[in-house]
Design a protein around this motif. Structure first.
Motif, mmCIF file in Angstrom:
data_model
loop_
_atom_site.group_PDB
_atom_site.id
_atom_site.type_symbol
_atom_site.label_atom_id
_atom_site.label_comp_id
_atom_site.label_asym_id
_atom_site.label_seq_id
_atom_site.Cartn_x
_atom_site.Cartn_y
_atom_site.Cartn_z
ATOM 1 N N UNK A 98 28.012 -56.569 48.341
ATOM 2 C CA UNK A 98 27.345 -57.205 47.054
ATOM 3 C C UNK A 98 27.993 -58.369 46.530
ATOM 4 N N UNK A 99 27.429 -58.965 44.458
ATOM 5 C CA UNK A 99 28.418 -59.895 44.358
ATOM 6 C C UNK A 99 29.529 -59.722 43.874
ATOM 7 N N UNK A 100 30.346 -59.763 43.675
ATOM 8 C CA UNK A 100 31.691 -59.448 43.443
ATOM 9 C C UNK A 100 32.092 -61.093 42.228
ATOM 10 N N UNK A 101 31.582 -62.233 42.232
ATOM 11 C CA UNK A 101 32.242 -62.753 41.218
ATOM 12 C C UNK A 101 31.075 -62.866 40.306
ATOM 13 N N UNK A 102 31.498 -63.509 38.575
ATOM 14 C CA UNK A 102 31.237 -63.882 37.832
ATOM 15 C C UNK A 102 29.853 -63.132 37.081
ATOM 16 N N UNK A 103 30.917 -61.592 37.218
ATOM 17 C CA UNK A 103 29.383 -60.739 36.798
ATOM 18 C C UNK A 103 30.042 -61.042 35.493
ATOM 19 N N UNK A 104 31.194 -60.755 34.373
ATOM 20 C CA UNK A 104 31.143 -60.976 33.162
ATOM 21 C C UNK A 104 30.223 -62.098 32.648
ATOM 22 N N UNK A 105 30.277 -62.855 33.067
ATOM 23 C CA UNK A 105 29.567 -64.169 32.934
ATOM 24 C C UNK A 105 28.518 -64.291 32.497
#
Lengths: 130, 110
Positions: B40-47
């Motif tokens: 899954x996508x694991x980076x920049x989720x909060x952004x």
């Protein structure tokens, strides 16, 4: 007194990792991951560095890659720190927030390491329920 | 229409043992029922979340402030302005005096 001389320059720390596209060179995701794997791979890493590294890593806007978590778990093994190993798993689960697909993927990728090092997941210990 | 199996039980068993893994793959049985999870996508989720929610939050806040300004404060200011536009202080004073609420001046005794 001991901590004064701590070489904080060995920390793979924030400024480069923050994605502000200013004059400084932007670090790629791979470079970032490699830096952190190297940090935790230090053979004589101590407990403070492990904790500091994990706390810094958790402060970023990302869920650590399986290879970084793997490196951190092996550091816990070198330090005979099972509690921290399980805590790291809880931490990455918490970091995923509402995205429920990240943690199962991480556990899937880390399964061989967890088996090799004899680390139980919080779920196996019943620690995920309040 | 019934189909009769002419294979002997031993042959069938040998076949199943030999091709167990293939059959499990085909029927998605056992460990193959859980297909390996995709990354899954694991980076920049909060952004990503902030980029979506913050403009909405600011917009809603500004709308709330505007609604209060034009729904409450402006009518209130207008009401006061209207009240005092043709306000005769002397007349009002005399009315109050006659009502007897003052101590410094008594009503014009009759």
């Amino acid at each position: 007194m001991v901590r004064e001389r701590r070489d904080l320059y060995s920390l793979p720390d924030a400024p480069l990792a923050s994605r502000c596209y200013s004059h400084s060179k932007v670090e790629t995701d791979e470079e970032f991951d490699a830096r952190w794997v190297t940090y935790f791979s230090k053979p004589d890493i101590d407990a403070w560095e492990l904790k500091k590294g994990m706390n810094t890593l958790i402060g970023y806007d990302l869920v650590p890659e399986p290879k970084i978590v793997d490196s951190a778990l092996r550091a816990c093994r070198r330090l005979n720190d099972l509690a921290s190993a399980i805590r790291i798993l809880e931490a990455v689960k918490d970091k995923s927030g509402p995205h429920k697909d990240i943690y199962p993927y991480l556990i899937q990728e880390l399964k061989p390491t967890l088996t090799e090092l004899g680390i139980s997941t919080p779920e196996e210990l019943g620690m995920d329920k309040l | 229409m019934t189909i009769r199996c002419t294979t002997s039980p031993q042959c069938l068993e040998a076949f199943l043992v030999k091709y167990r893994k293939v059959l499990q793959c085909l029927t998605f049985a056992d460990q193959y029922s859980k297909m390996s999870l995709a990354k899954p996508v694991m980076r920049g989720l909060l952004g990503k979340r902030l980029r979506f929610h913050l403009p909405i939050a600011f917009a809603l806040s500004l709308m709330a402030a505007a609604a209060f300004k034009f729904g409450v404060t402006e009518p209130r200011k207008r009401a006061y302005a209207d009240f005092y536009k043709n306000y005769d202080a002397t007349k009002e004073f005399n009315n109050m005096r006659e009502a007897g609420i003052f101590e410094s001046v008594r009503p014009t005794g009759k």
